[in-house]
Scaffold this motif. Structure first.
Motif, PDB file in Angstrom:
ATOM      1  N   ALA A 182      35.940  50.600  33.697  1.00  0.00           N
ATOM      2  CA  ALA A 182      35.375  50.179  34.981  1.00  0.00           C
ATOM      3  C   ALA A 182      34.524  48.923  34.813  1.00  0.00           C
ATOM      4  O   ALA A 182      34.564  48.010  35.656  1.00  0.00           O
ATOM      5  N   ALA A 183      33.755  48.862  33.728  1.00  0.00           N
ATOM      6  CA  ALA A 183      32.904  47.691  33.495  1.00  0.00           C
ATOM      7  C   ALA A 183      33.736  46.431  33.322  1.00  0.00           C
ATOM      8  O   ALA A 183      33.401  45.363  33.854  1.00  0.00           O
ATOM      9  N   LEU A 184      34.832  46.531  32.600  1.00  0.00           N
ATOM     10  CA  LEU A 184      35.704  45.374  32.409  1.00  0.00           C
ATOM     11  C   LEU A 184      36.340  44.957  33.737  1.00  0.00           C
ATOM     12  O   LEU A 184      36.501  43.760  34.015  1.00  0.00           O
ATOM     13  N   GLY A 185      36.695  45.925  34.574  1.00  0.00           N
ATOM     14  CA  GLY A 185      37.251  45.592  35.881  1.00  0.00           C
ATOM     15  C   GLY A 185      36.260  44.854  36.753  1.00  0.00           C
ATOM     16  O   GLY A 185      36.619  43.877  37.439  1.00  0.00           O
ATOM     17  N   GLN A 186      35.014  45.293  36.738  1.00  0.00           N
ATOM     18  CA  GLN A 186      33.992  44.591  37.513  1.00  0.00           C
ATOM     19  C   GLN A 186      33.721  43.208  36.932  1.00  0.00           C
ATOM     20  O   GLN A 186      33.459  42.247  37.670  1.00  0.00           O
ATOM     21  N   ALA A 187      33.785  43.074  35.623  1.00  0.00           N
ATOM     22  CA  ALA A 187      33.623  41.757  35.002  1.00  0.00           C
ATOM     23  C   ALA A 187      34.768  40.825  35.415  1.00  0.00           C
ATOM     24  O   ALA A 187      34.546  39.633  35.686  1.00  0.00           O
ATOM     25  N   ASP A 188      35.975  41.358  35.476  1.00  0.00           N
ATOM     26  CA  ASP A 188      37.121  40.556  35.924  1.00  0.00           C
ATOM     27  C   ASP A 188      36.909  40.069  37.360  1.00  0.00           C
ATOM     28  O   ASP A 188      37.227  38.917  37.697  1.00  0.00           O
ATOM     29  N   ALA A 189      36.391  40.955  38.217  1.00  0.00           N
ATOM     30  CA  ALA A 189      36.144  40.573  39.612  1.00  0.00           C
ATOM     31  C   ALA A 189      35.095  39.474  39.697  1.00  0.00           C
ATOM     32  O   ALA A 189      35.259  38.489  40.438  1.00  0.00           O
ATOM     33  N   LEU A 190      34.016  39.620  38.940  1.00  0.00           N
ATOM     34  CA  LEU A 190      32.970  38.601  38.964  1.00  0.00           C
ATOM     35  C   LEU A 190      33.509  37.246  38.522  1.00  0.00           C
ATOM     36  O   LEU A 190      33.198  36.209  39.129  1.00  0.00           O
ATOM     37  N   GLU A 191      34.339  37.242  37.503  1.00  0.00           N
ATOM     38  CA  GLU A 191      34.920  35.983  37.033  1.00  0.00           C
ATOM     39  C   GLU A 191      35.822  35.365  38.093  1.00  0.00           C
ATOM     40  O   GLU A 191      35.846  34.138  38.261  1.00  0.00           O
TER      41      GLU A 191
END
Length: 213
Positions: free
Chosen positions: A130-139
Motif C-alpha cells: 500500500a505504501a508503494l502504491g501511495q508513493a506511485d500516486a504522489l509521483e
C-alpha cells in the motif's frame, strides 16, 4: 458553499471528510462502490455509485464539482496510481476542472535521514504494498499533472486513528509534524478538518502537506 465529491466516502477517512464538509454547509456527493453500506451518512449527503479509477465516474461527477476528494483503500498497489492517473487524464480535458484532494499515505514522508519512511529497513513488510502504491500516486501528481490542480494529504506515518474532533492541528510538508516528545499523531476527525480547511482556504496547491498535533 462548494460542491465536493468524496470518492471512498464509505471508509474511515472518507466518511469523516464527507460529514465534516456537510456539517460546514457544503454540498457533498459520496461516491462509493456499495451505496447500500453508507446508511450511517447524514441524509443530506447524496450517495452515488462511483469509482475514482473509472473514467466514466470521473466524467459524470467532475463537471459539477469544485473538489474531488480521493480517500480510497482496500486494493493492491495499483489502486492509488490508477486513481491518480484516471483523475489527471479526465480533468486535464475539462475547461473548468475541479481540484483533486488526494488523501495519501504517511509512509511517503521523509525520515531524519532524508529517505521515504517506506524505504527504511525497519518499515513493516505488511504495509509495503500500500505504501508503494501511495508513493506511485504522489509521483504521478508531482511529475505528470501539468494543467491540473491537486493537493496530496499525508497523515502521520503511524499514530493515525479514530478519535476526538478538536479542530486543531499543525501542518508540514514532506516531514512528519512532531511534538516535543517526537510523536506524530492525529485523529481521523481532525484530518477531515484539515482536508476541508484546505478546500475552503487553499494553502498547498500542487504540493503535498501533512498534519499532526
Amino acid at each position: 458553499m462548494s460542491d465536493i465529491v468524496v470518492f471512498g466516502a464509505g471508509g474511515t477517512a472518507g466518511s469523516r471528510i464527507a460529514v465534516e464538509a456537510f456539517d460546514r454547509g457544503h454540498r457533498v456527493v459520496a461516491a462509493v462502490r456499495r451505496p447500500e453500506a453508507t446508511s450511517y451518512l447524514p441524509a443530506g449527503i447524496r450517495v452515488v455509485t462511483g469509482d475514482a479509477t473509472s473514467e466514466r465516474s470521473v466524467r459524470e461527477l467532475a463537471p459539477d464539482a469544485d473538489a474531488l476528494v480521493v480517500a480510497i483503500g482496500g486494493g493492491d498497489r495499483t489502486l492509488w496510481p490508477d486513481a491518480a492517473r484516471t483523475l489527471i487524464d479526465g480533468l486535464r480535458a475539462m475547461p473548468a476542472a475541479p481540484r483533486i484532494i488526494h488523501v495519501g499515505g504517511g509512509a511517503t514522508l521523509l525520515s531524519p535521514a532524508g529517505r521515504q519512511l517506506l524505504d527504511e529497513p525497519d518499515f513493516p513488510e505488511e504495509y509495503r504494498d500500500a505504501a508503494l502504491g501511495q508513493a506511485d500516486a504522489l509521483e504521478l501528481y508531482r511529475s505528470g499533472a501539468d494543467g491540473v490542480s491537486w493537493t496530496y494529504v499525508s497523515p502521520p506515518p503511524l499514530e493515525f486513528h479514530p478519535g476526538e474532533r478538536t479542530g486543531r492541528y499543525r501542518t508540514g510538508t514532506d516531514r512528519p509534524v512532531t511534538d516535543a516528545e517526537g510523536r506524530s499523531v492525529v485523529s481521523y476527525e481532525d484530518l477531515a478538518v484539515a482536508v476541508v480547511d484546505e478546500i475552503e482556504n487553499p494553502q498547498f496547491r500542487n504540493m503535498r502537506f501533512t498534519v499532526a498535533y
